[in-house]
Write an enzyme that holds these catalytic residues in place. Structure first.
Site, PDB file in Angstrom:
ATOM      1  N   LYS A  56       8.840  -5.830   7.574  1.00 43.76           N
ATOM      2  CA  LYS A  56       8.980  -7.104   6.773  1.00 43.76           C
ATOM      3  C   LYS A  56       7.958  -7.182   5.561  1.00 43.76           C
ATOM      4  O   LYS A  56       8.415  -7.564   4.380  1.00 43.76           O
ATOM      5  CB  LYS A  56       8.703  -8.136   7.608  1.00 43.76           C
ATOM      6  CG  LYS A  56       8.335  -9.611   6.968  1.00 43.76           C
ATOM      7  CD  LYS A  56       8.016 -10.392   8.082  1.00 43.76           C
ATOM      8  CE  LYS A  56       6.521 -10.817   8.413  1.00 43.76           C
ATOM      9  NZ  LYS A  56       5.710 -11.372   7.350  1.00 43.76           N
ATOM     10  N   ASN A  57       6.702  -6.633   5.756  1.00 40.19           N
ATOM     11  CA  ASN A  57       5.650  -6.879   4.734  1.00 40.19           C
ATOM     12  C   ASN A  57       5.678  -5.933   3.432  1.00 40.19           C
ATOM     13  O   ASN A  57       5.209  -5.831   2.607  1.00 40.19           O
ATOM     14  CB  ASN A  57       4.430  -6.917   5.325  1.00 40.19           C
ATOM     15  CG  ASN A  57       4.004  -8.306   6.159  1.00 40.19           C
ATOM     16  OD1 ASN A  57       4.873  -9.225   6.060  1.00 40.19           O
ATOM     17  ND2 ASN A  57       3.060  -8.494   6.862  1.00 40.19           N
ATOM     18  N   CYS A 103      -0.463 -22.271   5.340  1.00 42.54           N
ATOM     19  CA  CYS A 103       0.479 -22.164   6.405  1.00 42.54           C
ATOM     20  C   CYS A 103      -0.158 -22.492   7.787  1.00 42.54           C
ATOM     21  O   CYS A 103      -1.533 -22.926   7.599  1.00 42.54           O
ATOM     22  CB  CYS A 103       1.096 -20.931   6.413  1.00 42.54           C
ATOM     23  SG  CYS A 103       0.143 -19.714   6.736  1.00 42.54           S
ATOM     24  N   ARG A 148      -4.474 -20.213   2.501  1.00 41.60           N
ATOM     25  CA  ARG A 148      -3.923 -19.085   1.872  1.00 41.60           C
ATOM     26  C   ARG A 148      -3.570 -19.325   0.105  1.00 41.60           C
ATOM     27  O   ARG A 148      -2.686 -19.666  -0.364  1.00 41.60           O
ATOM     28  CB  ARG A 148      -2.247 -19.142   2.119  1.00 41.60           C
ATOM     29  CG  ARG A 148      -1.719 -19.165   3.607  1.00 41.60           C
ATOM     30  CD  ARG A 148      -2.389 -17.917   4.472  1.00 41.60           C
ATOM     31  NE  ARG A 148      -1.670 -16.518   3.954  1.00 41.60           N
ATOM     32  CZ  ARG A 148      -0.895 -15.983   4.429  1.00 41.60           C
ATOM     33  NH1 ARG A 148      -0.156 -16.872   5.399  1.00 41.60           N
ATOM     34  NH2 ARG A 148      -0.024 -14.905   4.106  1.00 41.60           N
ATOM     35  N   ASP A 175      -2.989  -8.927  11.651  1.00 44.85           N
ATOM     36  CA  ASP A 175      -1.546  -9.147  12.217  1.00 44.85           C
ATOM     37  C   ASP A 175      -1.360  -8.668  13.756  1.00 44.85           C
ATOM     38  O   ASP A 175      -0.454  -8.885  14.325  1.00 44.85           O
ATOM     39  CB  ASP A 175      -0.497  -8.612  11.439  1.00 44.85           C
ATOM     40  CG  ASP A 175      -0.377  -9.374  10.091  1.00 44.85           C
ATOM     41  OD1 ASP A 175       0.177  -8.778   9.205  1.00 44.85           O
ATOM     42  OD2 ASP A 175      -0.954 -10.290   9.916  1.00 44.85           O
ATOM     43  N   ARG A 182      10.844 -14.862  12.643  1.00 38.34           N
ATOM     44  CA  ARG A 182      10.434 -14.574  11.112  1.00 38.34           C
ATOM     45  C   ARG A 182      10.149 -13.154  10.951  1.00 38.34           C
ATOM     46  O   ARG A 182      10.141 -12.381  10.022  1.00 38.34           O
ATOM     47  CB  ARG A 182       9.251 -15.213  10.452  1.00 38.34           C
ATOM     48  CG  ARG A 182       9.591 -16.907  10.380  1.00 38.34           C
ATOM     49  CD  ARG A 182       8.410 -17.659   9.972  1.00 38.34           C
ATOM     50  NE  ARG A 182       7.806 -16.809   8.915  1.00 38.34           N
ATOM     51  CZ  ARG A 182       6.675 -16.686   8.275  1.00 38.34           C
ATOM     52  NH1 ARG A 182       5.683 -17.602   9.167  1.00 38.34           N
ATOM     53  NH2 ARG A 182       6.241 -16.102   7.163  1.00 38.34           N
TER      54      ARG A 182
HETATM   55  C1  EPZ Z   1      -0.328 -10.339   3.635  1.00 38.11           C
HETATM   56  O1  EPZ Z   1      -0.589 -11.854   3.265  1.00 38.11           O
HETATM   57  C2  EPZ Z   1       0.617 -10.281   4.762  1.00 38.11           C
HETATM   58  N1  EPZ Z   1       1.906 -11.021   4.488  1.00 38.11           N
HETATM   59  C3  EPZ Z   1       0.080 -10.971   6.024  1.00 38.11           C
HETATM   60  O2  EPZ Z   1       0.909 -10.659   7.188  1.00 38.11           O
HETATM   61  C4  EPZ Z   1      -1.203 -10.340   6.341  1.00 38.11           C
HETATM   62  O3  EPZ Z   1      -1.884 -10.889   7.571  1.00 38.11           O
HETATM   63  C5  EPZ Z   1      -2.084 -10.066   5.262  1.00 38.11           C
HETATM   64  O4  EPZ Z   1      -1.409  -9.761   3.967  1.00 38.11           O
HETATM   65  C6  EPZ Z   1      -3.412  -9.508   5.301  1.00 38.11           C
HETATM   66  O5  EPZ Z   1      -3.060  -8.093   5.667  1.00 38.11           O
HETATM   67  C7  EPZ Z   1       2.945 -10.332   3.600  1.00 38.11           C
HETATM   68  O6  EPZ Z   1       2.545  -9.389   3.093  1.00 38.11           O
HETATM   69  C8  EPZ Z   1       4.066 -11.146   3.326  1.00 38.11           C
HETATM   70  P1  EPZ Z   1      -4.153 -11.406   1.562  1.00 38.11           P
HETATM   71  P2  EPZ Z   1      -1.248 -12.097   1.921  1.00 38.11           P
HETATM   72  O7  EPZ Z   1      -3.885 -11.981   0.059  1.00 38.11           O
HETATM   73  O8  EPZ Z   1      -0.890 -11.246   1.001  1.00 38.11           O
HETATM   74  C9  EPZ Z   1      -7.651 -14.633   0.805  1.00 38.11           C
HETATM   75  C10 EPZ Z   1       2.209 -11.625   8.872  1.00 38.11           C
HETATM   76  O9  EPZ Z   1       2.016 -11.840   9.971  1.00 38.11           O
HETATM   77  N2  EPZ Z   1      -7.009 -14.763  -0.554  1.00 38.11           N
HETATM   78  O10 EPZ Z   1      -4.736 -10.199   1.646  1.00 38.11           O
HETATM   79  O11 EPZ Z   1      -1.080 -13.479   1.782  1.00 38.11           O
HETATM   80  C11 EPZ Z   1      -6.645 -15.320   1.903  1.00 38.11           C
HETATM   81  O12 EPZ Z   1      -6.843 -16.664   1.931  1.00 38.11           O
HETATM   82  C12 EPZ Z   1       1.621 -11.919   7.783  1.00 38.11           C
HETATM   83  O13 EPZ Z   1       3.279 -10.665   8.567  1.00 38.11           O
HETATM   84  C13 EPZ Z   1      -7.745 -15.379  -1.384  1.00 38.11           C
HETATM   85  O14 EPZ Z   1      -8.591 -16.033  -1.101  1.00 38.11           O
HETATM   86  O15 EPZ Z   1      -2.720 -11.837   2.484  1.00 38.11           O
HETATM   87  C14 EPZ Z   1      -6.824 -14.579   3.154  1.00 38.11           C
HETATM   88  O16 EPZ Z   1      -8.225 -15.275   3.791  1.00 38.11           O
HETATM   89  C15 EPZ Z   1       0.635 -13.177   7.974  1.00 38.11           C
HETATM   90  N3  EPZ Z   1      -7.030 -15.562  -2.756  1.00 38.11           N
HETATM   91  C16 EPZ Z   1      -7.154 -13.252   2.690  1.00 38.11           C
HETATM   92  O17 EPZ Z   1      -7.531 -13.438   1.178  1.00 38.11           O
HETATM   93  C17 EPZ Z   1      -5.806 -15.193  -2.932  1.00 38.11           C
HETATM   94  O18 EPZ Z   1      -5.460 -15.224  -4.245  1.00 38.11           O
HETATM   95  C18 EPZ Z   1      -6.152 -12.149   2.850  1.00 38.11           C
HETATM   96  O19 EPZ Z   1      -5.003 -12.835   2.139  1.00 38.11           O
HETATM   97  C19 EPZ Z   1      -5.149 -14.315  -1.992  1.00 38.11           C
HETATM   98  C20 EPZ Z   1      -5.719 -14.340  -0.727  1.00 38.11           C
END
Ligand code: EPZ
Length: 420
Positions: free
Chosen positions: A22-23, A116, A121, A305, A397
């Site tokens: 999915k990701n 969410c 996020r 995850d 999802r």
């Molecule tokens: C991706 O989310 C995945 N989703 C998530 O999977 C996964 O848990 C996550 O990466 C971490 O591996 C998809 O790929 C669609 P991040 P993403 O940006 O890109 C902070 C699932 O269950 N952050 O690496 O949103 C954020 O708050 C989902 O399949 C900022 O502070 O993850 C978080 O604490 C859930 N500022 C951390 O970084 C930003 O601009 C990790 O977020 C962006 C992120």
């Protein structure tokens, strides 16, 4: 709302095949905007989130055909740079369309995706990266309006290796003059898959899987036929289902490298794991061993995850385990539900201390988010008696036909659609 009704205590045995990640599919679908030629994508699972992203592609003018797990996308005509609000509200990862839409049309408008169930996020790293490429961003009244018709390659250091921010910057940088360097980039396998896809349509991206990614901009783009990497989290979930039931499961279509962090932990719980090619055979103990300490970290650390699924396993282990969630600030919503089933778990900030119990008891529990919901299903497979998992639309999802796959492995699980 639909629910699962599970009668626990059955050892799972048999084979299950994992489909596309999915990701990986989500950013790759956004990347189809980078070309005007037809793209064929194979091994795409039927997931609610993917249906929604296909809705975005159609809404902005692409033609999309689905033939089983194959998608045929014709992105030749883009009619608007606006990502429809309704999709962004339903699936926050549609923010990934910002970079792709700016690259394609020079501008983009999207409503703030908001938080969410698992956290705020924020998207500050996405926006600061796009700004460094020369995008003018006006974020007011809840909308993000971007103008980036003359992007220039930049040297961008991410404060945190954000998966989404890395993907968004790569997508936008394909349209920038010159080279873009992304430092402290996320190293998840899904980033490597995005790089491989962009290169398959004519782009030139290198370094994915390491902390430093280089994008050469303004390459001519073509069509391609592409197969998505298998979903490492779905694979880890099925492996954990085999272990928590003390069963023997063969999981097919796995890239061993991608799930090393997961199988290392399952081995620590006493599972016997044999890998051959793209299949993993796992045999669980009658009762799993405790795992002294686990911290969720960016790849190649233990994936957030899989945190909830591991917690379900540890809740029936023969000792005390510690699980620390460092990625998201609100990713323990499955804990009160596991406690309703008799688990002994204490939360202190980011840390969960799990005292394994002899047995869990079936209960009515609620799924609050995608992976937490999957974890409750795993707990129900182990628990004595009947478990009802409600609000399973969260699980839809990210898991295709979870109930039929588990049933094939011998689980006693039925899906009941609530009469509206
Ligand atoms: C991706 O989310 C995945 N989703 C998530 O999977 C996964 O848990 C996550 O990466 C971490 O591996 C998809 O790929 C669609 P991040 P993403 O940006 O890109 C902070 C699932 O269950 N952050 O690496 O949103 C954020 O708050 C989902 O399949 C900022 O502070 O993850 C978080 O604490 C859930 N500022 C951390 O970084 C930003 O601009 C990790 O977020 C962006 C992120």
């Amino acid at each position: 709302m639909a629910k699962y009704i599970i009668t626990g205590g059955k050892r799972l045995e048999g084979t299950v095949r994992v489909t596309g990640a999915k990701n990986s599919i989500l950013p790759i679908l956004a990347a189809t905007l980078l070309t005007t030629k037809e793209v064929v994508i194979n091994d795409c699972p039927g997931l609610v989130d993917i249906e929604k992203v296909l809705g975005i592609l159609r809404a902005v003018g692409c033609k999309v055909k689905q033939e089983g797990s194959t998608l045929i996308i014709d992105p030749s005509t883009i009619t608007t740079c606006i990502i429809p609000d309704k999709y962004v509200k339903e699936i926050r990862s549609s923010i990934i369309f910002l970079g792709a839409m700016i690259a394609r049309t020079g501008k983009a408008r999207v409503t703030y995706p908001g938080g969410c169930e698992i956290g705020q996020r924020p998207i500050n790293l996405h926006l600061s990266g796009l700004k460094k490429l020369g995008t003018d961003i006006n974020d007011s009244h809840g909308y993000i309006e971007c103008e980036g018709s003359n992007l220039i390659g930049a040297d961008i250091h991410l404060d945190y290796p954000s998966v989404g921010a890395t993907e968004n910057i790569i997508l936008a940088a394909t349209a920038a003059h010159g080279y873009t360097i992304i430092r402290n980039a996320a190293k998840e396998p899904e980033i490597s898959d995005l790089q491989a896809f962009i290169n398959a349509i004519g782009g030139r991206v290198s370094g994915a899987g390491t902390s430093t990614i280089v994008v050469e901009g303004r390459r001519p783009m073509y069509g391609t036929e592409y197969t998505i990497i298998p979903d490492r989290i779905v694979a880890g979930t099925y492996l954990t289902a085999g272990v928590i039931t003390g069963g023997e499961v063969l999981v097919e279509n796995v890239i061993l490298d991608h799930i090393q962090p997961i199988i290392a932990k399952l081995r620590e719980s006493g599972a016997i794991i044999k890998a051959s090619g793209t299949s993993i055979h796992i045999k669980g103990r009658e009762r799993p061993l405790p795992i002294y300490h686990t911290t969720t970290l960016p790849y190649p650390g233990f994936p957030t995850d899989m945190q909830a699924q591991l917690m379900s396993l540890l809740s029936v282990s023969s000792g005390t385990s510690v699980l620390v969630e460092t990625i998201f600030e609100n990713r323990f919503k499955h804990v009160p539900e596991l406690i309703r089933m008799g688990a002994n778990i204490r939360i202190d900030g980011k840390t969960a201390v799990i005292q394994g119990v002899e047995r869990l008891k079936g209960a009515r529990v609620s799924s609050w988010d995608l992976r937490g919901g999957a974890a409750l299903v795993l707990a129900g497979l182990r628990a004595e008696g009947q478990t009802v998992v409600e609000n399973i639309h969260h699980i839809d999802r990210g898991y295709e036909c979870l109930q039929s796959s588990l049933k094939k492995l011998g689980a006693d699980i039925d899906r009941v659609e609530d009469q509206q």
